[in-house]
Design a protein around this motif. Sequence first.
Motif, PDB file in Angstrom:
ATOM      1  N   GLY A   4       0.819  -1.200   0.000  1.00 43.52           N
ATOM      2  CA  GLY A   4       0.000   0.000   0.000  1.00 43.52           C
ATOM      3  C   GLY A   4       0.851   1.247   0.000  1.00 43.52           C
ATOM      4  O   GLY A   4       2.067   1.195   0.238  1.00 43.52           O
ATOM      5  N   ILE A   5       0.212   2.371  -0.273  1.00 37.22           N
ATOM      6  CA  ILE A   5       0.846   3.684  -0.138  1.00 37.22           C
ATOM      7  C   ILE A   5       0.061   4.474   0.892  1.00 37.22           C
ATOM      8  O   ILE A   5      -1.124   4.219   1.115  1.00 37.22           O
ATOM      9  N   PHE A   6       0.731   5.422   1.518  1.00 39.03           N
ATOM     10  CA  PHE A   6       0.196   6.053   2.720  1.00 39.03           C
ATOM     11  C   PHE A   6       0.324   7.571   2.634  1.00 39.03           C
ATOM     12  O   PHE A   6       1.380   8.073   2.244  1.00 39.03           O
ATOM     13  N   TYR A   7      -0.741   8.270   3.028  1.00 37.90           N
ATOM     14  CA  TYR A   7      -0.756   9.735   2.927  1.00 37.90           C
ATOM     15  C   TYR A   7      -1.123  10.395   4.246  1.00 37.90           C
ATOM     16  O   TYR A   7      -2.167  10.114   4.836  1.00 37.90           O
ATOM     17  N   GLU A   8      -0.244  11.284   4.673  1.00 36.76           N
ATOM     18  CA  GLU A   8      -0.543  12.261   5.720  1.00 36.76           C
ATOM     19  C   GLU A   8      -0.834  13.629   5.101  1.00 36.76           C
ATOM     20  O   GLU A   8      -1.387  14.488   5.754  1.00 36.76           O
ATOM     21  N   HIS A   9      -0.441  13.808   3.849  1.00 38.37           N
ATOM     22  CA  HIS A   9      -0.431  15.121   3.191  1.00 38.37           C
ATOM     23  C   HIS A   9       0.423  16.096   3.997  1.00 38.37           C
ATOM     24  O   HIS A   9      -0.052  17.081   4.562  1.00 38.37           O
ATOM     25  N   GLN A  10       1.720  15.792   4.019  1.00 38.49           N
ATOM     26  CA  GLN A  10       2.664  16.644   4.738  1.00 38.49           C
ATOM     27  C   GLN A  10       3.006  17.877   3.900  1.00 38.49           C
ATOM     28  O   GLN A  10       3.202  17.781   2.684  1.00 38.49           O
ATOM     29  N   LEU A  50      -2.816  19.619  12.790  1.00 32.28           N
ATOM     30  CA  LEU A  50      -1.409  19.216  12.923  1.00 32.28           C
ATOM     31  C   LEU A  50      -0.605  19.788  11.757  1.00 32.28           C
ATOM     32  O   LEU A  50      -0.201  19.081  10.828  1.00 32.28           O
ATOM     33  N   GLU A  51      -0.340  21.076  11.833  1.00 26.16           N
ATOM     34  CA  GLU A  51       0.330  21.804  10.755  1.00 26.16           C
ATOM     35  C   GLU A  51       1.638  21.127  10.351  1.00 26.16           C
ATOM     36  O   GLU A  51       2.367  20.611  11.190  1.00 26.16           O
ATOM     37  N   GLU A  52       1.893  21.137   9.047  1.00 22.22           N
ATOM     38  CA  GLU A  52       3.084  20.562   8.421  1.00 22.22           C
ATOM     39  C   GLU A  52       3.078  19.040   8.452  1.00 22.22           C
ATOM     40  O   GLU A  52       3.345  18.389   7.451  1.00 22.22           O
ATOM     41  N   THR A 279       4.582  28.414  14.480  1.00 26.38           N
ATOM     42  CA  THR A 279       5.740  27.534  14.634  1.00 26.38           C
ATOM     43  C   THR A 279       6.109  26.901  13.301  1.00 26.38           C
ATOM     44  O   THR A 279       5.246  26.425  12.566  1.00 26.38           O
ATOM     45  N   SER A 280       7.398  26.880  12.993  1.00 27.35           N
ATOM     46  CA  SER A 280       7.887  26.183  11.806  1.00 27.35           C
ATOM     47  C   SER A 280       8.582  24.900  12.245  1.00 27.35           C
ATOM     48  O   SER A 280       9.710  24.922  12.754  1.00 27.35           O
ATOM     49  N   ILE A 281       7.917  23.782  12.056  1.00 29.21           N
ATOM     50  CA  ILE A 281       8.502  22.496  12.417  1.00 29.21           C
ATOM     51  C   ILE A 281       9.683  22.180  11.509  1.00 29.21           C
ATOM     52  O   ILE A 281      10.701  21.639  11.952  1.00 29.21           O
TER      53      ILE A 281
END
Length: 432
Positions: A4-10, A50-52, A279-281
């Motif tokens: 499978g492939i997985f997405y968080e959309h980072q 959950l930004e970024e 905040t910039s992670i």
Amino acid sequence: MKFGIFYEHQLPRPWVEGGELKLFQEALDQVELADRLGIDYAWEVEHHFLEEYSHSSAPEVFLAACSQRTKRIRLAHGIVLMPPGYNHPARVAERIATLDLVSAGRVDWGTGESASLAEMGGFGVAPEEKREMWREATAEAANMLAMDPYPGYQGRYFSMPCRNVVPKSVQKPHPPIWIACSRRETIHEAARNGIGALTFAFIDPAEAVKWVKEYYDIIKSDACVPIGHAVNANIAMVCGFSCHADAEEARRRGLDGFRFFGYALGHHYIFGEHVPGRTSIWANYEKARDFLPTSPGAGGIGTPDDIAENMRLFEEAGVDQVIFLQQGGMNRHAHICASLELFAASVMPAFKARQPGHDARKDSELSPFIAAALARKTFRPQLNDNEIPKLVALGRQIAQQDSTDGKTANFGRSSEMVVPLEDPLKQARAGG
């Protein structure tokens, strides 16, 4: 073994105009490509605020879009947040069934609780009660998908009266259920509930042997009592991914994104201090990069031969599916697509050839244990027809209150519509 492939959309900062649009459109292109290549699953998370780390707050919309650009790949929630503060169980059942219909029966229903303060605090979910919220909501959403009508429920975390939840899914009694697992204890919980274990622990093949054995030992034991109306005995594990003929180039293209994934996860869930919108992670990650420990779970990063060997070890350990985390950090769309194409051409065919035999052996071995597990479950009784409560339409109730002649009434204060208090067909039959 399946893939499978997985997405968080980072989407790491700094953000530019059109960045999210580009991110989502490229992800759709990648899923379409994966479908053509024969990848088995596309997994999509649900996270909020959950930004970024993850800009995937409406996975059902993304997966529905994928359904119209693909033909065979399974579309999997990895996962739906089940505490009712996030999603009312009836809305979960409706969305799962609708997605199953528009995809012609290709949905897998991953479930989970969430663990970040940003999400739980934003939706008023109590951390100490989220496991029981998951249990109650998941069991009842499964009932809503399977029962006609749903008899209603008076629970601790949500209640609703008898309703027939429509539409119903293509897959009967409902799509396969999974739970997100990051610890061995949750793997055991998955097995006890007769559902798939979707693991995010980034373990190596040697450790996978132990986790898989423990999972299937419980599936085969009296401790397995399904939470749903069917058993989904499967264990999937997530790892990083970047495939290239040159090992160093594969690491250059994929390892940094995988490491950022782990760092951003730690920021939101474990060690971080976050100022929403500021905040910039990614900037913090760049400062910390050289001090980060070597991350396990990168078994999908390397040459085709490297990856094939690592996947073979997972296969021998009994893992049913490996899910590739290919979209992380600043990983580039062109590199992701090239990796998928090389993997599908050079690595996947051997695993595909072994899959039918594996499935047949597994089905033969587990069938009696699954039947026994379902026999242990106490199912909600279906209502008899005379037990189903009647719902009197609100308009009729208002009309009865406002009636002047006992037979008709104006509906509402400004409407000229005349509403009959009795069914006109009933009156016509009586007159005839």
